[in-house]
Scaffold this motif. Structure first.
Motif, PDB file in Angstrom:
ATOM      1  N   ARG A 195      35.201  35.412  41.938  1.00  0.00           N
ATOM      2  CA  ARG A 195      34.026  34.875  42.632  1.00  0.00           C
ATOM      3  C   ARG A 195      33.926  35.593  43.982  1.00  0.00           C
ATOM      4  O   ARG A 195      34.932  36.017  44.546  1.00  0.00           O
ATOM      5  CB  ARG A 195      34.168  33.370  42.817  1.00  0.00           C
ATOM      6  N   PRO A 196      32.726  35.729  44.530  1.00  0.00           N
ATOM      7  CA  PRO A 196      32.554  36.476  45.790  1.00  0.00           C
ATOM      8  C   PRO A 196      33.281  35.871  46.994  1.00  0.00           C
ATOM      9  O   PRO A 196      33.539  36.571  47.959  1.00  0.00           O
ATOM     10  CB  PRO A 196      31.041  36.448  46.036  1.00  0.00           C
ATOM     11  N   ASP A 197      33.643  34.598  46.926  1.00  0.00           N
ATOM     12  CA  ASP A 197      34.294  33.943  48.058  1.00  0.00           C
ATOM     13  C   ASP A 197      35.821  33.941  47.930  1.00  0.00           C
ATOM     14  O   ASP A 197      36.489  33.063  48.466  1.00  0.00           O
ATOM     15  CB  ASP A 197      33.775  32.514  48.212  1.00  0.00           C
ATOM     16  N   PHE A 198      36.374  34.952  47.251  1.00  0.00           N
ATOM     17  CA  PHE A 198      37.826  34.990  47.063  1.00  0.00           C
ATOM     18  C   PHE A 198      38.547  35.054  48.410  1.00  0.00           C
ATOM     19  O   PHE A 198      38.006  35.522  49.409  1.00  0.00           O
ATOM     20  CB  PHE A 198      38.254  36.155  46.158  1.00  0.00           C
ATOM     21  N   LEU A 231      34.471  44.400  45.925  1.00  0.00           N
ATOM     22  CA  LEU A 231      34.841  43.296  45.037  1.00  0.00           C
ATOM     23  C   LEU A 231      34.042  42.030  45.336  1.00  0.00           C
ATOM     24  O   LEU A 231      33.761  41.248  44.422  1.00  0.00           O
ATOM     25  CB  LEU A 231      36.344  43.036  45.104  1.00  0.00           C
ATOM     26  N   SER A 232      33.660  41.839  46.586  1.00  0.00           N
ATOM     27  CA  SER A 232      32.797  40.695  46.911  1.00  0.00           C
ATOM     28  C   SER A 232      31.444  40.831  46.224  1.00  0.00           C
ATOM     29  O   SER A 232      30.868  39.852  45.774  1.00  0.00           O
ATOM     30  CB  SER A 232      32.590  40.593  48.425  1.00  0.00           C
ATOM     31  N   MET A 269      43.950  44.109  45.335  1.00  0.00           N
ATOM     32  CA  MET A 269      42.639  44.575  45.776  1.00  0.00           C
ATOM     33  C   MET A 269      42.414  46.028  45.331  1.00  0.00           C
ATOM     34  O   MET A 269      41.354  46.377  44.816  1.00  0.00           O
ATOM     35  CB  MET A 269      42.562  44.459  47.301  1.00  0.00           C
ATOM     36  N   LEU A 270      43.423  46.856  45.522  1.00  0.00           N
ATOM     37  CA  LEU A 270      43.334  48.251  45.074  1.00  0.00           C
ATOM     38  C   LEU A 270      43.258  48.317  43.548  1.00  0.00           C
ATOM     39  O   LEU A 270      42.459  49.065  42.983  1.00  0.00           O
ATOM     40  CB  LEU A 270      44.528  49.061  45.579  1.00  0.00           C
ATOM     41  N   HIS A 271      44.102  47.523  42.893  1.00  0.00           N
ATOM     42  CA  HIS A 271      44.134  47.506  41.431  1.00  0.00           C
ATOM     43  C   HIS A 271      42.766  47.157  40.853  1.00  0.00           C
ATOM     44  O   HIS A 271      42.247  47.859  39.983  1.00  0.00           O
ATOM     45  CB  HIS A 271      45.188  46.501  40.945  1.00  0.00           C
TER      46      HIS A 271
END
Length: 179
Positions: free
Chosen positions: A54-57, A44-45, A135-137
């Motif tokens: 956004r990559p910084d979540f 996801l990142s 995160m899984l979703h």
């Protein structure tokens, strides 16, 4: 370098790394061993922008932080609502699936759960935060809706080993299957 080893706890990942390093002294760094959530976090990142992340979540694991997010949505009983959301995540349900089930069964409870889950997911995206269920979703959603990314993961990791596979829940299984 084509092997992905997934575990469900940091301790198990560490133990697996230790065992592998004893067996494969020089090539042990080429095997990617991590928790399922760590794998999802990395994916996801790199590719979460396709879903609005956004990559910084930030990853929120504290119940109070998650409940505060629900309070922002105007939820009266955040504790009880969080239990419902967590159950939906464990079952791997999506808002669309819940709406389809509501239509088939004429059960408005599914419709309200779909709306709740959709609001919660949208709030997480808006705040650039994820909890472990989300995160899984989102990883499953990413792999399902972006076949190029799924193909890339399958090309890189030709072999997937899942430690304690019998203990997976439906959401975890969906992600593993999509890999």
């Amino acid at each position: 370098f084509r092997i992905l080893g997934l575990t469900f706890t940091v301790k198990a990942a560490s133990e697996m790394r230790d065992r592998i390093s004893k067996l494969l002294t020089e090539n042990n760094r080429r095997i990617h061993l991590c928790t399922l959530h760590s794998f999802c976090n990395d994916l996801l990142s790199q590719h979460g922008s396709h879903l609005g992340l956004r990559p910084d979540f930030d990853v929120i694991s504290d119940k109070k932080d998650r409940q505060a997010l629900l309070k922002k949505l105007g939820v009266d009983s955040p504790e009880d609502t969080l239990k419902v959301i967590d159950q939906l995540f464990i079952q791997g349900d999506t808002p669309d699936e819940l709406r389809q089930h509501a239509t088939k069964t004429q059960d408005n409870n599914y419709q309200s759960r779909a709306a709740l889950l959709e609001q919660y997911l949208a709030a997480l995206i808006a705040e650039n935060q994820l909890d472990f269920g989300a995160m899984l979703h989102f990883t499953h959603q990413l792999l399902q809706t972006k076949p190029r990314i799924a193909r890339q993961v399958r090309t890189v990791y030709r072999y997937v080993c899942v430690d304690e596979f019998q203990d997976t829940n439906k959401a975890q299984y969906q992600v593993i299957k999509a890999i």
